[in-house]
Design a protein around this motif. Sequence first.
Motif, short mmCIF file in Angstrom:
data_model
loop_
_atom_site.label_atom_id
_atom_site.label_comp_id
_atom_site.label_asym_id
_atom_site.label_seq_id
_atom_site.Cartn_x
_atom_site.Cartn_y
_atom_site.Cartn_z
N UNK A 1 -4.57 16.65 1.62
CA UNK A 1 -5.69 18.37 2.07
C UNK A 1 -6.39 18.78 0.75
N UNK A 2 -6.12 18.57 -0.56
CA UNK A 2 -6.70 18.81 -0.94
C UNK A 2 -8.40 18.46 -1.71
N UNK A 3 -8.13 17.81 -1.28
CA UNK A 3 -9.52 16.66 -1.10
C UNK A 3 -10.36 16.69 0.53
N UNK A 4 -9.84 16.63 1.18
CA UNK A 4 -10.59 17.53 2.05
C UNK A 4 -11.63 18.85 2.10
N UNK A 5 -10.48 20.34 1.80
CA UNK A 5 -11.35 21.22 1.57
C UNK A 5 -12.06 21.36 0.27
N UNK A 6 -12.04 20.23 -0.89
CA UNK A 6 -12.99 20.40 -1.53
C UNK A 6 -14.18 19.56 -1.50
N UNK A 7 -14.25 18.58 -0.44
CA UNK A 7 -15.49 18.20 0.23
C UNK A 7 -16.15 18.87 1.21
N UNK B 1 -9.68 24.66 9.82
CA UNK B 1 -9.54 24.96 11.41
C UNK B 1 -10.77 23.09 10.90
N UNK B 2 -12.03 23.70 10.37
CA UNK B 2 -12.29 22.35 10.06
C UNK B 2 -11.77 21.38 8.85
N UNK B 3 -10.68 22.25 8.40
CA UNK B 3 -9.65 20.34 7.16
C UNK B 3 -8.09 20.30 8.50
N UNK B 4 -8.62 20.95 9.51
CA UNK B 4 -6.86 20.37 10.36
C UNK B 4 -8.10 18.93 11.50
N UNK B 5 -9.08 19.63 11.02
CA UNK B 5 -10.31 18.59 11.75
C UNK B 5 -9.78 17.10 11.43
N UNK B 6 -10.31 17.25 9.76
CA UNK B 6 -10.75 16.09 9.36
C UNK B 6 -9.47 15.47 9.38
N UNK B 7 -7.89 16.17 8.82
CA UNK B 7 -6.56 15.46 9.17
C UNK B 7 -6.71 14.76 9.89
N UNK C 1 0.79 -1.41 -0.02
CA UNK C 1 0.11 -0.10 0.10
C UNK C 1 0.75 1.24 -0.16
N UNK C 2 0.87 2.33 -0.17
CA UNK C 2 0.94 3.35 -1.04
C UNK C 2 0.17 4.99 -0.72
N UNK C 3 0.21 5.52 0.42
CA UNK C 3 -1.16 6.35 0.85
C UNK C 3 0.02 7.19 -0.27
N UNK C 4 -1.50 8.32 0.16
CA UNK C 4 -1.00 9.50 -1.48
C UNK C 4 -0.87 11.00 0.05
#
Length: 305
Positions: free
Chosen positions: A27-33, A260-266, A18-21
């Motif tokens: 970060x780009x996916x999180x902001x977009x979603x 802040x929401x993006x950091x929470x998601x990460x 397995x190779x994680x992105x």
Amino acid sequence: MRDVGDQGPEEAPAEPALRLPADEEIDRWVRAYLRHAPLSLTLREVNRLIAVEAVGQGRGPVLDVGCGDGFWWTLREAAGREVYGIDVSAREIAQAQTRIRATLTDVSRARPFPDVEFSEIIGNCSLEHVRDIDAALRNLRHSAAPGARLLMFVPTPSWAYQGHVQSWLLAHAPRLAMTVAGALNGFFQHWHLYDAKVWVRLLAQNGWRVRAVHGLGSARSELMFRLFLPPAFGSFLLKQLTGFYPSRLGRWLPDALLAPAARLMRWAIADPLVPADSPTAYEYLLVAEAAELPAELPAELSVEL
């Protein structure tokens, strides 16, 4: 990854490491979603994106079963592949057609895009909603090119019992815990909630050989999912009325306000893949390949229901 159990005399080939992105991609996916869907769904979808990229991308035409509005494919690098999608919602298909080649199809009743053989088929938490699962898996097998791969996300049988409240209820008031779990599964229209070994056998009898089973979910992601699930129900109902999640208004917000929401998601998805038998796994990712399709029972041996 979990042992896929006895599937017959042939040995399954080793699954690539397995190779994680990259962090920047996540970060780009999180902001977009966050600009597209409620936080609970953002957690789940970004985790699935990470998992799909981790197991590697195939080549050739790809079919998204239960593609919804096709938003997934605005974030994934298709690398020139032809992307097709099917769904049972006309409203979702209308949106998906602006992004991919999509059509209204019930996979349990018809083979999708009968003139195309797919090298990869993705079921993004869709096949558990199909009542006739055997017919669906067989139609997908008939759609598969030789050596095709199926990536199938399905909930674990215990997903609705996770979280501190449900864990406490299961220990002290199991009937109430099961009532809550039944209500959740009913709301999401889950027809099929099986252990991974059952899915392996079910896939095998419909021409799919499972090579690997991964788990998705951690204590952090489950905590955040449960915390933001109540407002997500409201967003879901609004989408039924308008065709869009209210989160779409977030596209007008600068990245700084979403930070802040993006950091929470990460933080929540720091451990996106876990062993399939982990107590925190809320979902399986089954990686299967097209195998010999077993013969169907003769009509005189079939059981009439």
